[in-house]
Design an enzyme around this catalytic site. Structure first.
Site, PDB file in Angstrom:
ATOM      1  N   ASP A  83      44.861  45.237  41.061  1.00 12.76           N
ATOM      2  CA  ASP A  83      45.014  43.884  41.587  1.00 12.76           C
ATOM      3  C   ASP A  83      44.864  42.888  40.431  1.00 12.76           C
ATOM      4  O   ASP A  83      43.747  42.549  40.020  1.00 12.76           O
ATOM      5  CB  ASP A  83      43.971  43.614  42.669  1.00 12.76           C
ATOM      6  CG  ASP A  83      44.240  44.398  43.944  1.00 12.76           C
ATOM      7  OD1 ASP A  83      44.851  45.486  43.855  1.00 12.76           O
ATOM      8  OD2 ASP A  83      43.832  43.943  45.033  1.00 12.76           O
ATOM      9  N   LYS A 122      48.896  40.946  51.083  1.00  9.75           N
ATOM     10  CA  LYS A 122      47.488  41.264  51.343  1.00  9.75           C
ATOM     11  C   LYS A 122      46.727  39.962  51.568  1.00  9.75           C
ATOM     12  O   LYS A 122      46.797  39.050  50.745  1.00  9.75           O
ATOM     13  CB  LYS A 122      46.863  42.047  50.188  1.00  9.75           C
ATOM     14  CG  LYS A 122      45.359  42.288  50.358  1.00  9.75           C
ATOM     15  CD  LYS A 122      44.780  43.153  49.247  1.00  9.75           C
ATOM     16  CE  LYS A 122      43.257  43.241  49.352  1.00  9.75           C
ATOM     17  NZ  LYS A 122      42.668  44.111  48.303  1.00  9.75           N
ATOM     18  N   LYS A 160      49.104  38.892  46.920  1.00  6.71           N
ATOM     19  CA  LYS A 160      47.761  38.830  47.519  1.00  6.71           C
ATOM     20  C   LYS A 160      47.254  37.398  47.462  1.00  6.71           C
ATOM     21  O   LYS A 160      47.446  36.698  46.468  1.00  6.71           O
ATOM     22  CB  LYS A 160      46.839  39.788  46.751  1.00  6.71           C
ATOM     23  CG  LYS A 160      45.383  39.767  47.180  1.00  6.71           C
ATOM     24  CD  LYS A 160      44.592  40.802  46.369  1.00  6.71           C
ATOM     25  CE  LYS A 160      43.104  40.690  46.591  1.00  6.71           C
ATOM     26  NZ  LYS A 160      42.345  41.684  45.778  1.00  6.71           N
TER      27      LYS A 160
END
Length: 247
Positions: A99, A207, A173
């Protein structure tokens, strides 16, 4: 609905941030990892220096739990070389998901080529090593227009440079959960920000991270279309309870 396979159980605070010793921090990380194993969550999201520990515990438990970690967290301002170095170390230690914090401040200041370069290089690295790549855009630091623009930029780079079968492995995300907002405004996923991301990142998955604190909020995010939810209150959410977590 079984939300467990949507949940990335998350422990990202450092010992310094918690005001505890490194030994105590390791014990908390172990507790989160073991809980994620026992609860059959999708993934445990931890700091890079805890990846090897998680790998060992998961192997000993014969678990299918996956490991995610954060790169250039939480500000995303490091150089591309530093991002790549940190990602390579995480890959070596056994991380499944990487990430990356996008350099959203560079994006906001108009340094779009720099942002494109890091997204392309780091996504290439992750996919070449069969990893899931997520790009944290820090929605609380962006206007609605910037959320749209940055989601589109990531989408267009992926569509232009990678095969269609890779699209499901590159997420956009929402948040680090560590951004400091003014006037107590939300610093994580909101319905409005996630809706903008879903509309403009498609076909890439999204996400939702930061601010999802109840089972009902998790279900709402899943019904909107998110594929993952990052939370440090995963067990409470999975059991239909509320949690007062700050991430």
């Amino acid at each position: 609905m079984n939300v467990r396979q949507y949940l990335d159980s998350t422990y990202l605070k450092t010992a310094e941030q918690e005001g505890i010793s490194e030994t105590e921090s390791v014990l908390i990380a172990k507790r989160f990892i073991q809980e994620a194993i026992d609860e059959h969550f999708k993934l445990i999201m931890i700091r890079p220096n805890r990846v090897a520990l998680a790998k060992k515990m998961i192997a000993e438990a014969h678990s299918n739990l996956q490991i995610g970690t954060v790169i250039d967290f939480p500000e995303g301002k490091s150089s591309l070389d530093e991002k790549v170095l940190e990602a390579n170390e995480a890959i070596k230690n056994g991380a499944d998901d990487l990430d990356f914090v996008c350099n959203y401040e560079a994006f906001k200041s108009g340094e779009v080529d720099l942002v494109k370069q890091e997204i392309l290089a780091c996504t290439t690295l992750g996919l070449a090593n069969h990893k899931v790549v997520k790009w944290i855009i820090e929605v609380a630091a962006l206007t609605d227009t910037q959320i749209i623009q940055l989601s589109c930029l990531i989408k267009n780079l992926v569509i232009s440079n990678f095969k269609e079968e890779s699209f499901s492995s590159v997420f956009v995300k929402s948040s680090t959960g560590f951004f400091k907002t003014k006037n107590n405004l939300p610093n994580g996923a909101t319905v409005s920000s996630i809706t903008l991301m879903l509309e403009n990142a498609f076909p890439l998955p999204v996400k939702a991270a930061g601010g999802v604190r109840t089972y009902d909020e998790a279900i709402e995010m899943i019904q909107l279309g998110v594929k993952r939810i990052g939370t440090s209150g995963a067990k409470a959410i999975a059991n239909g309870e509320s949690t007062q977590i700050d991430y």
